[in-house]
Design a protein around this motif. Structure first.
Motif, PDB file in Angstrom:
ATOM      1  N   TYR A 193      55.035  52.192  29.254  1.00 45.41           N
ATOM      2  CA  TYR A 193      54.110  51.249  29.897  1.00 45.41           C
ATOM      3  C   TYR A 193      53.440  50.333  28.882  1.00 45.41           C
ATOM      4  O   TYR A 193      53.403  49.117  29.069  1.00 45.41           O
ATOM      5  N   ARG A 194      52.933  50.899  27.782  1.00 41.40           N
ATOM      6  CA  ARG A 194      52.262  50.071  26.786  1.00 41.40           C
ATOM      7  C   ARG A 194      53.224  49.046  26.192  1.00 41.40           C
ATOM      8  O   ARG A 194      52.880  47.889  25.988  1.00 41.40           O
ATOM      9  N   ALA A 195      54.460  49.457  25.915  1.00 40.99           N
ATOM     10  CA  ALA A 195      55.460  48.533  25.364  1.00 40.99           C
ATOM     11  C   ALA A 195      55.726  47.389  26.341  1.00 40.99           C
ATOM     12  O   ALA A 195      55.854  46.231  25.933  1.00 40.99           O
ATOM     13  N   ALA A 196      55.786  47.714  27.635  1.00 39.20           N
ATOM     14  CA  ALA A 196      55.971  46.673  28.646  1.00 39.20           C
ATOM     15  C   ALA A 196      54.772  45.729  28.673  1.00 39.20           C
ATOM     16  O   ALA A 196      54.925  44.507  28.822  1.00 39.20           O
ATOM     17  N   CYS A 197      53.581  46.291  28.493  1.00 38.16           N
ATOM     18  CA  CYS A 197      52.367  45.471  28.432  1.00 38.16           C
ATOM     19  C   CYS A 197      52.424  44.517  27.241  1.00 38.16           C
ATOM     20  O   CYS A 197      52.106  43.331  27.378  1.00 38.16           O
ATOM     21  N   VAL A 198      52.808  45.032  26.094  1.00 39.46           N
ATOM     22  CA  VAL A 198      52.883  44.188  24.901  1.00 39.46           C
ATOM     23  C   VAL A 198      53.858  43.038  25.137  1.00 39.46           C
ATOM     24  O   VAL A 198      53.569  41.882  24.804  1.00 39.46           O
ATOM     25  N   ARG A 199      54.999  43.326  25.744  1.00 42.82           N
ATOM     26  CA  ARG A 199      55.979  42.268  26.033  1.00 42.82           C
ATOM     27  C   ARG A 199      55.399  41.208  26.966  1.00 42.82           C
ATOM     28  O   ARG A 199      55.523  40.002  26.722  1.00 42.82           O
ATOM     29  N   ILE A 200      54.761  41.652  28.028  1.00 43.06           N
ATOM     30  CA  ILE A 200      54.247  40.692  29.005  1.00 43.06           C
ATOM     31  C   ILE A 200      53.039  39.927  28.453  1.00 43.06           C
ATOM     32  O   ILE A 200      52.841  38.750  28.768  1.00 43.06           O
ATOM     33  N   LEU A 201      52.245  40.566  27.605  1.00 45.06           N
ATOM     34  CA  LEU A 201      51.112  39.878  26.990  1.00 45.06           C
ATOM     35  C   LEU A 201      51.582  38.837  25.979  1.00 45.06           C
ATOM     36  O   LEU A 201      50.965  37.777  25.839  1.00 45.06           O
ATOM     37  N   THR A 202      52.682  39.132  25.294  1.00 44.61           N
ATOM     38  CA  THR A 202      53.255  38.156  24.368  1.00 44.61           C
ATOM     39  C   THR A 202      53.653  36.895  25.133  1.00 44.61           C
ATOM     40  O   THR A 202      53.357  35.776  24.709  1.00 44.61           O
ATOM     41  N   GLU A 203      54.300  37.074  26.266  1.00 42.91           N
ATOM     42  CA  GLU A 203      54.696  35.931  27.104  1.00 42.91           C
ATOM     43  C   GLU A 203      53.471  35.216  27.673  1.00 42.91           C
ATOM     44  O   GLU A 203      53.415  33.984  27.688  1.00 42.91           O
ATOM     45  N   ALA A 204      52.495  35.971  28.114  1.00 44.11           N
ATOM     46  CA  ALA A 204      51.322  35.402  28.778  1.00 44.11           C
ATOM     47  C   ALA A 204      50.417  34.617  27.833  1.00 44.11           C
ATOM     48  O   ALA A 204      49.655  33.769  28.291  1.00 44.11           O
ATOM     49  N   THR A 205      50.519  34.882  26.539  1.00 41.26           N
ATOM     50  CA  THR A 205      49.678  34.160  25.577  1.00 41.26           C
ATOM     51  C   THR A 205      50.382  32.922  25.035  1.00 41.26           C
ATOM     52  O   THR A 205      49.909  32.304  24.082  1.00 41.26           O
ATOM     53  N   PHE A 206      51.517  32.557  25.645  1.00 42.50           N
ATOM     54  CA  PHE A 206      52.211  31.307  25.340  1.00 42.50           C
ATOM     55  C   PHE A 206      52.566  31.157  23.860  1.00 42.50           C
ATOM     56  O   PHE A 206      52.551  30.053  23.319  1.00 42.50           O
ATOM     57  N   GLY A 207      52.860  32.279  23.204  1.00 45.76           N
ATOM     58  CA  GLY A 207      53.253  32.232  21.805  1.00 45.76           C
ATOM     59  C   GLY A 207      52.098  32.186  20.819  1.00 45.76           C
ATOM     60  O   GLY A 207      52.316  32.146  19.606  1.00 45.76           O
ATOM     61  N   ALA A 208      50.877  32.201  21.310  1.00 38.63           N
ATOM     62  CA  ALA A 208      49.710  32.170  20.415  1.00 38.63           C
ATOM     63  C   ALA A 208      49.578  33.474  19.640  1.00 38.63           C
ATOM     64  O   ALA A 208      49.058  33.487  18.512  1.00 38.63           O
ATOM     65  N   GLU A 219      41.677  47.185  23.141  1.00 37.32           N
ATOM     66  CA  GLU A 219      40.230  47.043  23.027  1.00 37.32           C
ATOM     67  C   GLU A 219      39.815  46.122  21.871  1.00 37.32           C
ATOM     68  O   GLU A 219      38.678  45.647  21.841  1.00 37.32           O
ATOM     69  N   ARG A 220      40.710  45.860  20.928  1.00 34.18           N
ATOM     70  CA  ARG A 220      40.387  44.973  19.798  1.00 34.18           C
ATOM     71  C   ARG A 220      41.008  43.586  19.972  1.00 34.18           C
ATOM     72  O   ARG A 220      41.196  42.857  19.015  1.00 34.18           O
ATOM     73  N   ARG A 221      41.283  43.214  21.182  1.00 31.48           N
ATOM     74  CA  ARG A 221      41.874  41.905  21.444  1.00 31.48           C
ATOM     75  C   ARG A 221      40.894  40.802  21.035  1.00 31.48           C
ATOM     76  O   ARG A 221      39.675  40.979  21.094  1.00 31.48           O
ATOM     77  N   PRO A 222      41.398  39.641  20.620  1.00 35.34           N
ATOM     78  CA  PRO A 222      40.505  38.515  20.312  1.00 35.34           C
ATOM     79  C   PRO A 222      39.811  38.027  21.590  1.00 35.34           C
ATOM     80  O   PRO A 222      40.366  38.129  22.691  1.00 35.34           O
ATOM     81  N   ASP A 223      38.620  37.505  21.448  1.00 33.86           N
ATOM     82  CA  ASP A 223      37.865  37.033  22.613  1.00 33.86           C
ATOM     83  C   ASP A 223      38.606  35.933  23.374  1.00 33.86           C
ATOM     84  O   ASP A 223      38.553  35.879  24.598  1.00 33.86           O
ATOM     85  N   ALA A 224      39.307  35.058  22.659  1.00 30.64           N
ATOM     86  CA  ALA A 224      40.009  33.935  23.297  1.00 30.64           C
ATOM     87  C   ALA A 224      41.090  34.413  24.267  1.00 30.64           C
ATOM     88  O   ALA A 224      41.453  33.686  25.203  1.00 30.64           O
ATOM     89  N   VAL A 225      41.590  35.620  24.076  1.00 30.52           N
ATOM     90  CA  VAL A 225      42.668  36.143  24.915  1.00 30.52           C
ATOM     91  C   VAL A 225      42.229  36.274  26.372  1.00 30.52           C
ATOM     92  O   VAL A 225      43.026  36.042  27.286  1.00 30.52           O
ATOM     93  N   VAL A 226      40.998  36.600  26.597  1.00 34.50           N
ATOM     94  CA  VAL A 226      40.493  36.761  27.965  1.00 34.50           C
ATOM     95  C   VAL A 226      40.691  35.452  28.739  1.00 34.50           C
ATOM     96  O   VAL A 226      41.173  35.457  29.871  1.00 34.50           O
ATOM     97  N   ARG A 227      40.367  34.359  28.111  1.00 30.98           N
ATOM     98  CA  ARG A 227      40.514  33.034  28.746  1.00 30.98           C
ATOM     99  C   ARG A 227      41.996  32.663  28.909  1.00 30.98           C
ATOM    100  O   ARG A 227      42.408  32.154  29.949  1.00 30.98           O
ATOM    101  N   ILE A 228      42.787  32.918  27.885  1.00 30.09           N
ATOM    102  CA  ILE A 228      44.222  32.613  27.941  1.00 30.09           C
ATOM    103  C   ILE A 228      44.882  33.393  29.074  1.00 30.09           C
ATOM    104  O   ILE A 228      45.689  32.844  29.827  1.00 30.09           O
ATOM    105  N   LEU A 229      44.543  34.664  29.202  1.00 23.78           N
ATOM    106  CA  LEU A 229      45.139  35.479  30.262  1.00 23.78           C
ATOM    107  C   LEU A 229      44.682  35.027  31.646  1.00 23.78           C
ATOM    108  O   LEU A 229      45.448  35.102  32.609  1.00 23.78           O
ATOM    109  N   GLN A 230      43.466  34.526  31.744  1.00 21.40           N
ATOM    110  CA  GLN A 230      43.004  33.992  33.025  1.00 21.40           C
ATOM    111  C   GLN A 230      43.806  32.752  33.401  1.00 21.40           C
ATOM    112  O   GLN A 230      44.201  32.574  34.553  1.00 21.40           O
ATOM    113  N   ILE A 231      44.100  31.920  32.417  1.00 23.06           N
ATOM    114  CA  ILE A 231      44.920  30.729  32.655  1.00 23.06           C
ATOM    115  C   ILE A 231      46.331  31.144  33.067  1.00 23.06           C
ATOM    116  O   ILE A 231      46.901  30.604  34.027  1.00 23.06           O
TER     117      ILE A 231
END
Length: 98
Positions: free
Chosen positions: A21-36, A51-63
Motif C-alpha cells: 500500500y505505501r509503495a502504491a501511495c508513493v507512486r501515486i503521490l509522485t504523479e500527483a505532484t506533477f514531477g515536483a 508526516e514529514r511532507r513539505p507544506d506546499a504538498v498539501v496545496r499541490i495535492l488539493q489541486i
C-alpha cells in the motif's frame, strides 16, 4: 489535502494495511505532484506515514484532487454530451452551408 487522504481516495489496490500500500501511495503521490517531487524523495524523506511532507504538498495535492474530480465528472457526462452534439448537429444552421 494530506498525502494519506489523497492515497485513500486514489489508491484502489492494495488497500490500507495491506502489503504494497505505501509503495502504491508513493507512486501515486509522485504523479500527483506533477514531477515536483521524485519517487525517491517521497519514499525516503517524507516519513513512513508522510508526516514529514513539505507544506506546499498539501496545496499541490488539493489541486491534483480538483483536476481529478473535474476529469471524472466530465468522463461521466461525456456520453450525454456526445448525444446532445449529434442531435444539435442535425439542425445546426452553420452545418447546412458546408
Amino acid at each position: 489535502m494530506e498525502p494519506l487522504e489523497y492515497c485513500e481516495k486514489y489508491v484502489e489496490s492494495p488497500k490500507p494495511g495491506e502489503r504494497g500500500y505505501r509503495a502504491a501511495c508513493v507512486r501515486i503521490l509522485t504523479e500527483a505532484t506533477f514531477g515536483a517531487y521524485s519517487h525517491q524523495t517521497i519514499d525516503k524523506n517524507w516519513g513512513g506515514q508522510f508526516e514529514r511532507r513539505p507544506d506546499a504538498v498539501v496545496r499541490i495535492l488539493q489541486i491534483a484532487h480538483t483536476i481529478n474530480s473535474l476529469y471524472l465528472k466530465l468522463e461521466e457526462i461525456q456520453p450525454a454530451i456526445n448525444e446532445l452534439l449529434e442531435q444539435v448537429s442535425e439542425v445546426a444552421p452553420c452545418k447546412r452551408h458546408k
